[in-house]
Design an enzyme around this catalytic site. Structure first.
Site, PDB file in Angstrom:
ATOM      1  CD  GLU A  10      18.443  41.222  34.937  1.00  0.00           C
ATOM      2  OE1 GLU A  10      18.072  42.392  34.756  1.00  0.00           O
ATOM      3  OE2 GLU A  10      18.802  40.457  34.024  1.00  0.00           O
ATOM      4  CG  HIS A  20      19.638  36.937  29.673  1.00  0.00           C
ATOM      5  ND1 HIS A  20      20.870  37.528  29.843  1.00  0.00           N
ATOM      6  CD2 HIS A  20      18.741  37.808  30.216  1.00  0.00           C
ATOM      7  CE1 HIS A  20      20.718  38.704  30.441  1.00  0.00           C
ATOM      8  NE2 HIS A  20      19.433  38.899  30.696  1.00  0.00           N
ATOM      9  CG  ASP A  77      20.934  42.206  32.812  1.00  0.00           C
ATOM     10  OD1 ASP A  77      20.234  43.174  33.170  1.00  0.00           O
ATOM     11  OD2 ASP A  77      20.520  41.326  32.020  1.00  0.00           O
ATOM     12  CE1 TYR A  98       7.939  43.472  34.606  1.00  0.00           C
ATOM     13  CE2 TYR A  98       7.418  41.175  34.156  1.00  0.00           C
ATOM     14  CZ  TYR A  98       8.343  42.164  34.425  1.00  0.00           C
ATOM     15  OH  TYR A  98       9.671  41.840  34.521  1.00  0.00           O
ATOM     16  CG  ASP A 114      30.054  64.857   9.189  1.00  0.00           C
ATOM     17  OD1 ASP A 114      30.156  64.024   8.266  1.00  0.00           O
ATOM     18  OD2 ASP A 114      30.174  66.074   9.029  1.00  0.00           O
ATOM     19  CG  HIS A 169      10.319  38.414  31.262  1.00  0.00           C
ATOM     20  ND1 HIS A 169      11.201  37.908  32.184  1.00  0.00           N
ATOM     21  CD2 HIS A 169       9.718  39.473  31.867  1.00  0.00           C
ATOM     22  CE1 HIS A 169      11.152  38.636  33.282  1.00  0.00           C
ATOM     23  NE2 HIS A 169      10.249  39.581  33.131  1.00  0.00           N
ATOM     24  CG  ASP A 205      16.873  45.656  33.379  1.00  0.00           C
ATOM     25  OD1 ASP A 205      18.108  45.554  33.515  1.00  0.00           O
ATOM     26  OD2 ASP A 205      16.182  44.794  32.785  1.00  0.00           O
ATOM     27  CG  HIS A 234      20.207  39.273  26.011  1.00  0.00           C
ATOM     28  ND1 HIS A 234      19.071  39.656  25.347  1.00  0.00           N
ATOM     29  CD2 HIS A 234      20.004  39.619  27.309  1.00  0.00           C
ATOM     30  CE1 HIS A 234      18.229  40.230  26.201  1.00  0.00           C
ATOM     31  NE2 HIS A 234      18.773  40.224  27.396  1.00  0.00           N
ATOM     32  NE  ARG A 241      13.460  43.071  34.438  1.00  0.00           N
ATOM     33  CZ  ARG A 241      12.716  43.929  33.770  1.00  0.00           C
ATOM     34  NH1 ARG A 241      11.414  43.687  33.604  1.00  0.00           N
ATOM     35  NH2 ARG A 241      13.232  45.037  33.256  1.00  0.00           N
ATOM     36  CG  HIS A 301      12.177  45.507  25.533  1.00  0.00           C
ATOM     37  ND1 HIS A 301      12.152  44.764  24.386  1.00  0.00           N
ATOM     38  CD2 HIS A 301      12.622  44.669  26.501  1.00  0.00           C
ATOM     39  CE1 HIS A 301      12.562  43.527  24.647  1.00  0.00           C
ATOM     40  NE2 HIS A 301      12.851  43.448  25.928  1.00  0.00           N
ATOM     41  CD  GLU A 336      16.288  39.017  33.273  1.00  0.00           C
ATOM     42  OE1 GLU A 336      15.699  40.100  33.129  1.00  0.00           O
ATOM     43  OE2 GLU A 336      17.264  38.676  32.594  1.00  0.00           O
TER      44      GLU A 336
HETATM   45 MG    MG Z   1      18.298  43.307  32.776  1.00  0.00          MG
HETATM   46 ZN    ZN Z   2      18.652  40.470  31.985  1.00  0.00          ZN
END
Ligand code: MG
Ligand code: ZN
Length: 472
Positions: A440, A374, A287, A421, A46, A370, A276, A381, A438, A259, A417
């Site tokens: 960005e 992007h 972003d 790491y 629901d 990475h 992030d 993205h 990072r 992630h 970005e």
């Molecule tokens: Mg980001």
């Molecule tokens: Zn990004």
């Protein structure tokens, strides 16, 4: 009560985009484009996930109700006709779920040539597709849509004895729309700027709250989710509809999980915190990533690596110019990061003599795995070809094929970005174990000779600016 109608300028832009799409279709022989919006998705019994329209559909319509589809007819002369399919008015359902425009009012308010009930789709589309040279639709975007298109084509073919012909060609309409969406107009840039400003403010608030809470922790101790709450509060406080993607708030070594989502890990004073997170405003994303010392002062090792990433980011930003390739910022950042890896012993000198060797052996990938950029726009993205259209494919010495990277042009928006790491390992200097950084920003490419516009500059990122903010 009807929701506020998008402003006239936005509706005029949507109309102009439909006309432009129709001209592109006409140049390829014309036909009918079918663009559904996104489905509603069940979360659990629901309960749906918060509804989010499809970006292609919204780009052409500004219509945000679920269960809708745009049919755009373009003849070879470049004339177009737009038909919106949407939900009927429904007094009963509107009590539960809220206002529905209904075809009549939607056509009038949003400026379509015609509008019909979404319930009549199977009856009406075979008529719209009859005697058309081609059908255009977004390939591999909406699960199951190809089956529906096939069904409508079969229904046209079933009328063959009435001397009706079915489209004999299918095109991916995204091939045209992706390139249109890649170039943001001034109004789109305006919305993205506002989204970026809100997100930058959220990062400032999270840094300040972190410094405060380290000095005076809440009863359960400072946790990642406390900082996430500050972000979400700021987004909504300024009218952003939602985060543009799942917020990452990662304390200490969690920052090395690319992630990672905001969890319940404790934030300790000597940790770095990587955030992030950014909002979506009126259909456009932002972003931002910032990394800062929870206690307000970088330690020696944190400072050393942070300075490397910041320098890498500066080099990448400098490469964001009209005429450069999409890969130039990445290459610029990579050289600075590789030098840093050598300087601080992450990559031992006896395995790689210089930056070129670090790049050639790929030794950097252990600490920077990475890409640097992007596209960003309606989707965080965003769509858009990363290779330059119409340029010959390079065949590399090893036989692999490579298309030359996209050339950056004014109106393109991308992220910058870079990061480092460092997971704990015996062959890595202990001082750097568990450090993840990072930085960005979002940038818009400007006219030739001008540096890019940094849309997220309000979020502090130099060591001095961060330490000063967190002292305050
Ligand atoms: Mg980001
Ligand atoms: Zn990004």
């Amino acid at each position: 009560m009807p929701p506020t109608l998008p402003d006239a300028a936005l509706l005029a832009r949507c109309k102009a985009r439909r006309d432009q799409l129709a001209r592109h279709m006409a140049a390829a022989g014309g036909g009918v484009a079918l663009l559904p919006t996104a489905p509603e998705v069940l979360r659990n019994r629901d309960v749906d996930y918060p509804y989010r329209h499809d970006s292609y559909f919204y780009y052409l319509t500004a219509f945000t109700e679920p269960q809708a589809l745009l049919a755009l007819q373009a003849n070879a002369a470049g004339q177009s006709r737009s038909v919106l399919f949407c939900r009927d008015k429904n007094a009963e359902r509107e009590i539960w779920d809220g206002y529905r425009w209904g075809p009549e009012a939607a056509r009038e308010a949003f400026g379509f040539d015609a509008a019909l009930s979404i319930d009549s789709l199977d009856a009406e589309l075979p008529k719209l597709l009859a005697d058309q040279p081609a059908v255009w639709w977004p390939f591999a975007v909406h699960k199951g849509f190809e089956t529906r298109v096939e069904g409508w084509l079969a229904a046209v073919r079933a009328q063959a004895r009435n001397a009706v012909t079915a489209p004999h060609t299918q095109h991916d309409v995204c091939a045209l729309l992706d390139d249109m969406r890649l170039f943001k107009d001034d109004d789109e840039l305006g919305v993205i700027r506002r989204a970026c400003a809100i997100s930058a403010q959220a990062h400032v608030r999270a840094m300040q709250a972190c410094a405060r809470s380290v000095r005076q922790p809440p009863p359960q101790g400072l946790r990642e989710y406390h900082l996430e709450a500050e972000l979400l509060y700021t987004f909504r406080q300024h009218g952003a509809q939602s985060p543009a993607y799942g917020s990452i708030v990662a304390a200490g070594a969690n920052a090395c999980v690319l992630h990672y989502r905001a969890g319940d890990a404790a934030v300790r004073a000597d940790d770095l915190v990587l955030i992030d997170a950014a909002c979506e405003l009126d259909g456009y994303a932002s972003d931002i990533t910032r990394t800062f010392p929870a206690g307000g002062r970088f330690s020696g090792a944190q400072r050393d690596l942070y300075a490397v990433v910041l320098a890498a980011q500066a080099a990448a930003l400098d490469a964001c110019r009209d005429g450069a390739r999409f890969t130039d910022p990445h290459d610029a950042a990579l050289r600075v990061l590789a030098q840093g890896m050598l300087d601080f012993g992450l990559v031992p000198r006896d395995t790689a003599a210089d930056v070129d060797a670090v790049l050639a052996t790929g030794a950097y990938k252990r600490f920077y795995m990475h890409r640097t950029s992007h596209w960003m726009g309606m989707d965080v993205h965003d769509c858009g070809d990363y290779a330059e259209p119409g340029q010959a494919i390079d065949i590399l010495p090893d036989g692999s094929r490579k298309r030359p990277a996209r050339i950056l042009r004014p109106g393109m928006v991308l992220t910058i970005e870079p990061g480092l790491y460092v997971r704990a390992a015996d062959d890595v200097p202990a001082a750097f174990h568990g450090i993840g950084i990072r930085i960005e920003d979002d940038v818009a490419i400007r006219a030739a000779g001008q540096p890019c516009e940094v849309l997220t500059a309000d979020a502090p990122k130099t060591i001095e600016a961060i330490e000063e903010l967190m002292r305050g």
